[in-house]
Design a protein around this motif. Structure first.
Motif, mmCIF file in Angstrom:
data_model
loop_
_atom_site.group_PDB
_atom_site.id
_atom_site.type_symbol
_atom_site.label_atom_id
_atom_site.label_comp_id
_atom_site.label_asym_id
_atom_site.label_seq_id
_atom_site.Cartn_x
_atom_site.Cartn_y
_atom_site.Cartn_z
ATOM 1 N N HIS A 147 0.859 -1.189 0.000
ATOM 2 C CA HIS A 147 0.000 0.000 0.000
ATOM 3 C C HIS A 147 0.897 1.243 0.000
ATOM 4 N N PRO A 148 0.524 2.297 -0.718
ATOM 5 C CA PRO A 148 1.357 3.514 -0.736
ATOM 6 C C PRO A 148 1.570 4.113 0.650
ATOM 7 N N ALA A 149 0.603 3.960 1.557
ATOM 8 C CA ALA A 149 0.765 4.527 2.899
ATOM 9 C C ALA A 149 1.899 3.830 3.638
ATOM 10 N N LEU A 150 2.057 2.527 3.415
ATOM 11 C CA LEU A 150 3.162 1.819 4.050
ATOM 12 C C LEU A 150 4.501 2.254 3.461
ATOM 13 N N GLU A 151 4.530 2.577 2.180
ATOM 14 C CA GLU A 151 5.768 3.063 1.558
ATOM 15 C C GLU A 151 6.178 4.399 2.166
ATOM 16 N N LYS A 152 5.218 5.292 2.370
ATOM 17 C CA LYS A 152 5.535 6.585 2.981
ATOM 18 C C LYS A 152 6.019 6.419 4.419
ATOM 19 N N GLU A 153 5.408 5.499 5.167
ATOM 20 C CA GLU A 153 5.818 5.274 6.549
ATOM 21 C C GLU A 153 7.238 4.733 6.620
ATOM 22 N N ALA A 154 7.582 3.822 5.675
ATOM 23 C CA ALA A 154 8.939 3.279 5.662
ATOM 24 C C ALA A 154 9.950 4.367 5.326
ATOM 25 N N ALA A 155 9.645 5.242 4.369
ATOM 26 C CA ALA A 155 10.554 6.339 4.027
ATOM 27 C C ALA A 155 10.713 7.306 5.191
ATOM 28 N N ARG A 156 9.612 7.535 5.945
ATOM 29 C CA ARG A 156 9.694 8.444 7.096
ATOM 30 C C ARG A 156 10.643 7.906 8.170
ATOM 31 N N VAL A 157 10.560 6.599 8.399
ATOM 32 C CA VAL A 157 11.393 5.996 9.442
ATOM 33 C C VAL A 157 12.863 5.998 9.029
ATOM 34 N N ILE A 158 13.158 5.690 7.758
ATOM 35 C CA ILE A 158 14.553 5.659 7.307
ATOM 36 C C ILE A 158 15.161 7.055 7.354
ATOM 37 N N ASN A 159 14.373 8.077 7.108
ATOM 38 C CA ASN A 159 14.881 9.455 7.191
ATOM 39 C C ASN A 159 15.276 9.836 8.616
ATOM 40 N N LEU A 160 14.783 9.095 9.592
ATOM 41 C CA LEU A 160 15.100 9.392 10.991
ATOM 42 C C LEU A 160 16.404 8.744 11.448
ATOM 43 N N LEU A 161 17.032 7.945 10.581
ATOM 44 C CA LEU A 161 18.280 7.295 10.966
ATOM 45 C C LEU A 161 19.348 8.346 11.268
ATOM 46 N N PRO A 162 20.178 8.106 12.274
ATOM 47 C CA PRO A 162 21.212 9.102 12.611
ATOM 48 C C PRO A 162 22.319 9.124 11.561
ATOM 49 N N LYS A 163 23.068 10.189 11.558
ATOM 50 C CA LYS A 163 24.191 10.312 10.634
ATOM 51 C C LYS A 163 25.296 9.349 11.047
ATOM 52 N N MET A 164 25.906 8.697 10.057
ATOM 53 C CA MET A 164 26.911 7.674 10.320
ATOM 54 C C MET A 164 28.268 8.128 9.790
ATOM 55 N N LYS A 165 29.251 7.337 10.134
ATOM 56 C CA LYS A 165 30.582 7.539 9.573
ATOM 57 C C LYS A 165 30.601 6.893 8.184
ATOM 58 N N PRO A 166 30.929 7.647 7.098
ATOM 59 C CA PRO A 166 30.799 7.092 5.732
ATOM 60 C C PRO A 166 31.732 5.911 5.513
ATOM 61 N N GLY A 167 31.333 5.062 4.605
ATOM 62 C CA GLY A 167 32.179 3.948 4.207
ATOM 63 C C GLY A 167 33.289 4.416 3.286
ATOM 64 N N LYS A 168 34.386 3.650 3.252
ATOM 65 C CA LYS A 168 35.547 4.034 2.451
ATOM 66 C C LYS A 168 35.997 2.860 1.589
ATOM 67 N N GLN A 169 36.442 3.229 0.400
ATOM 68 C CA GLN A 169 37.015 2.259 -0.536
ATOM 69 C C GLN A 169 38.357 2.813 -1.000
#
Length: 239
Positions: free
Chosen positions: A198-220
């Motif tokens: 359902h589109p409402a579940l897609e919006k809820e998942a995007a909202r939660v992922i946007n709340l993730l804290p800032k991390m230390k970037p990966g390196k190659q």
């Protein structure tokens, strides 16, 4: 008894003459008989020719083609040619010589620093040399940091995601949401894409992922890179 023939009569005296006359006569008759021709009267009759009716000959109508008149002759060249002076003065472009003589002072040009433009390179989370570091996962080797990050993100999503939304939408049973995002070169979460029933579940998942804290970037190879991350969100709707 007296003989019947006259002893003076000689029968073979002119025999050669008579033979020649007879032979000539026979040749003449033979030649005449060979060259004699006869014709059938029916084939010879060609009928009567009627000259009363005159034959009318059809004469085709012809149209006279009118040829166009020849073009007029070109005008005669004027006897006197007038020379007209140009009123507009054209400025001549002077190209200065770039050759340098011994008296010219040579000025040294400072070196120009070339700035390399870093390309955005995406390195998968499973093969990157140095994985992104989630807050609280700074200890351990690369694999331990990877496992710690996955565990921390799952707990964060379970805590922040509104599972009651599915029951409010009339959904039941097991629900699955696939989320893909990137941890960019600064450690921020970008490019969030989600797919759900359902589109409402897609919006809820995007909202939660946007709340993730800032991390230390990966390196190659010692340079920060973008790291794509795939996260499945699975939960059961209580009836």
């Amino acid at each position: 008894m007296e003989p019947k023939k006259n002893p003076k009569a000689n029968v073979g005296r002119n025999s050669s003459l008579y033979f020649a006359i007879g032979l000539a006569l026979m040749l003449f008759l033979t030649n005449y008989a060979i060259n004699y021709k006869t014709y059938d009267k029916e084939e010879i009759d060609v009928g009567m020719v009627v000259m009363e009716e005159e034959i009318e000959e059809e004469i085709p109508l012809t149209e006279q083609i009118q040829t166009p008149p020849p073009p007029p002759p070109p005008p005669a060249a004027p006897e006197v040619i007038e020379i007209v002076e140009d009123e507009v003065e054209v400025e001549e472009t002077v190209i200065e010589s770039t050759e340098v003589d011994q008296e010219t002072e040579i000025v040294e040009v400072e070196e120009v620093e070339v700035v390399e433009v870093e390309e955005d390179i995406d390195v998968p989370f499973s093969v990157i040399e140095n994985v992104p570091v989630f807050p609280g996962c700074e200890k351990g080797n690369n694999q331990q940091k990877r496992d710690c990050m996955s565990e921390k993100i799952q707990k964060f999503v379970q805590k922040k995601f509104n599972t009651d939304l599915a029951s409010d939408l009339g959904l039941s049973g097991r629900q699955r949401i696939n989320v893909i995002f990137k941890i960019d070169k600064t450690g921020s979460v970008t490019g969030i894409r989600s797919r759900a029933p359902h589109p409402a579940l897609e919006k809820e998942a995007a909202r939660v992922i946007n709340l993730l804290p800032k991390m230390k970037p990966g390196k190659q190879r010692g340079k920060p890179v973008n790291v794509p991350y795939s996260l499945p969100i699975i939960f059961q709707v209580q009836d």
